[in-house]
Design a protein around this motif. Sequence first.
Motif, short mmCIF file in Angstrom:
data_model
loop_
_atom_site.label_atom_id
_atom_site.label_comp_id
_atom_site.label_asym_id
_atom_site.label_seq_id
_atom_site.Cartn_x
_atom_site.Cartn_y
_atom_site.Cartn_z
N ALA A 54 13.73 7.04 50.66
CA ALA A 54 14.10 5.62 50.68
C ALA A 54 13.80 5.01 52.06
O ALA A 54 13.34 3.87 52.16
CB ALA A 54 15.57 5.43 50.32
N GLN A 76 7.23 -6.91 47.52
CA GLN A 76 7.84 -6.13 46.43
C GLN A 76 7.01 -4.95 45.94
O GLN A 76 7.49 -4.17 45.12
CB GLN A 76 8.13 -7.07 45.25
CG GLN A 76 9.32 -7.97 45.52
CD GLN A 76 9.54 -8.92 44.35
OE1 GLN A 76 8.90 -9.97 44.27
NE2 GLN A 76 10.43 -8.55 43.46
N ARG A 86 17.52 -3.37 45.33
CA ARG A 86 16.40 -3.48 44.38
C ARG A 86 16.32 -2.26 43.46
O ARG A 86 16.66 -1.16 43.85
CB ARG A 86 15.07 -3.58 45.15
CG ARG A 86 14.96 -4.74 46.09
CD ARG A 86 14.72 -6.05 45.35
NE ARG A 86 14.66 -7.18 46.28
CZ ARG A 86 13.58 -7.52 46.95
NH1 ARG A 86 12.46 -6.83 46.83
NH2 ARG A 86 13.62 -8.55 47.77
N TRP A 129 9.85 4.88 52.63
CA TRP A 129 9.20 3.79 51.88
C TRP A 129 9.83 2.42 52.14
O TRP A 129 9.43 1.44 51.56
CB TRP A 129 9.24 4.11 50.39
CG TRP A 129 8.36 5.26 50.00
CD1 TRP A 129 7.38 5.84 50.75
CD2 TRP A 129 8.38 5.98 48.75
NE1 TRP A 129 6.79 6.87 50.06
CE2 TRP A 129 7.37 6.98 48.83
CE3 TRP A 129 9.14 5.89 47.58
CZ2 TRP A 129 7.12 7.86 47.78
CZ3 TRP A 129 8.88 6.76 46.54
CH2 TRP A 129 7.89 7.74 46.64
N LYS A 130 10.89 2.41 52.99
CA LYS A 130 11.60 1.16 53.32
C LYS A 130 12.01 0.39 52.06
O LYS A 130 11.68 -0.79 51.90
CB LYS A 130 10.71 0.27 54.21
CG LYS A 130 10.26 0.95 55.50
CD LYS A 130 9.47 -0.05 56.37
CE LYS A 130 8.98 0.57 57.67
NZ LYS A 130 8.00 1.67 57.47
N ILE A 131 12.74 1.08 51.19
CA ILE A 131 13.16 0.44 49.95
C ILE A 131 14.45 -0.35 50.18
O ILE A 131 15.44 0.20 50.64
CB ILE A 131 13.40 1.50 48.84
CG1 ILE A 131 12.09 2.24 48.55
CG2 ILE A 131 13.92 0.85 47.56
CD1 ILE A 131 12.26 3.50 47.77
N PHE A 149 11.56 -3.33 43.23
CA PHE A 149 10.66 -2.95 44.32
C PHE A 149 9.78 -1.85 43.74
O PHE A 149 10.29 -0.92 43.12
CB PHE A 149 11.47 -2.41 45.51
CG PHE A 149 10.63 -2.15 46.73
CD1 PHE A 149 10.32 -3.19 47.60
CD2 PHE A 149 10.16 -0.88 47.01
CE1 PHE A 149 9.53 -2.96 48.73
CE2 PHE A 149 9.39 -0.64 48.15
CZ PHE A 149 9.08 -1.68 49.00
N CYS A 150 8.47 -2.01 43.87
CA CYS A 150 7.56 -1.08 43.20
C CYS A 150 6.79 -0.25 44.21
O CYS A 150 6.22 -0.79 45.16
CB CYS A 150 6.61 -1.86 42.30
SG CYS A 150 5.36 -0.81 41.53
N VAL A 151 6.77 1.06 44.01
CA VAL A 151 5.97 1.95 44.86
C VAL A 151 4.90 2.63 44.01
O VAL A 151 5.21 3.25 42.99
CB VAL A 151 6.85 3.01 45.57
CG1 VAL A 151 5.97 4.05 46.28
CG2 VAL A 151 7.80 2.36 46.56
N LEU A 153 14.06 0.45 41.86
CA LEU A 153 12.77 1.04 42.21
C LEU A 153 11.95 1.37 40.96
O LEU A 153 12.40 2.09 40.07
CB LEU A 153 12.97 2.31 43.04
CG LEU A 153 11.69 3.08 43.39
CD1 LEU A 153 10.74 2.24 44.24
CD2 LEU A 153 12.00 4.39 44.08
N ARG A 209 4.48 -1.70 47.19
CA ARG A 209 3.93 -0.93 48.30
C ARG A 209 3.03 0.18 47.75
O ARG A 209 3.41 0.88 46.80
CB ARG A 209 5.08 -0.32 49.12
CG ARG A 209 4.61 0.47 50.31
CD ARG A 209 5.70 0.55 51.37
NE ARG A 209 6.00 -0.77 51.88
CZ ARG A 209 7.24 -1.22 52.12
NH1 ARG A 209 8.27 -0.44 51.94
NH2 ARG A 209 7.43 -2.44 52.58
#
Length: 376
Positions: free
Chosen positions: A190, A259, A199, A193-195, A230-232, A201, A261
Amino acid sequence: SNLPLHNVTILQLIPSLESGGAERSCIDVTAAIVKAGGKALVATSGGRWSAEVIRAGGTVISLPLKSKNPFTLWRNARRMEDIIRQHRVSLVHARSRAPAWSGYWAARACGVPFMTTFHAAYKFGSAMKKRYNSVMARGTRIIAISHYIAQHIIDTYDVDPGRIRVIYRGIQTDKFHPHLIHPERLIKLAREWKIPDDRHLILMPSRLTRIKGHHVLIESLAKMKRRDFFCVICDASPERDHYQQELVDLIHKHGLEEQVRIVGFCSDVPAAMRLAQLVVAPSLVPEGFGRVPAEAQAMGTPVVASAIGGHKEVLIDTETGWLVPPDDSTAMAAAMDHVLGLSDLERATLATKAMNFIAQHFTKEQMTEATLDVYQ
């Protein structure tokens, strides 16, 4: 000893041992052969997972098996004949096309059984390409990693269906299980990834190639009613950099910079899936199996996947996950909104069903046991 593979030597052939599903299966089967009292040889051009074969009690034999050059294929066949005789190999098991040709010729020359595992529905534009692929259908036994692949083999090659065995890929449930993830692993990711804390994920773990459908995901995010996500996109080792640039432009076009990454290699996929509220697999081309949806379910995390190929076998729509038509960002957005709106009870019920479904059908143990039965 009364072990089932006592005095039996199995030679598996794989181009390299860098990463991937076929490679993982090769290592898992190596360990199972050794445990059953047999000898496990793996011929490969090498890679970072070679150490895992050795750790599992197998022997790595170095051969240039990535090459498709006919001369190299022929030379590899001669060297394999020597290996078969020298190690008294009982059976040759090929997991990819180029090494399969060498293995087929060598096994035939030495009079030992030859078998293959079909890990994908190989494309062919020409008769020559189809003939190149056809070696995978020449095994005395042909393992298909899903019913979708089995049907593809029957439709494409002149194969007696009686030679085909469907054995699903095995998920490493000793790694993919929510209770095995220490909270520190989640905190580390977390942070990395700077979540943002507030939000949900959404995770897409897959290599950066157009057929995986990243662009469809981004279009879907733009269409979602909920904005608290927030989407990775991870494991994004780009095969072609211009596709990554296209995705960056698309993110910008929809104003999603804050939003979404894109990150490179993910060192801890089980933790990433545990951290996520939703895992997505929007593939545009049928997957032979569908490792991402299977692993997500093993983690008890909801998953939305394209309704094509192996995906239709590895999850039960609306019960252990959700299937949406491929390349349909509207349907995908609706499914993602629905999942993020689930109550805690609904999520818990889904997680239990999904984990049970994987435990019943898709474990590494089931895969290796079924493979040893075929060897037998």
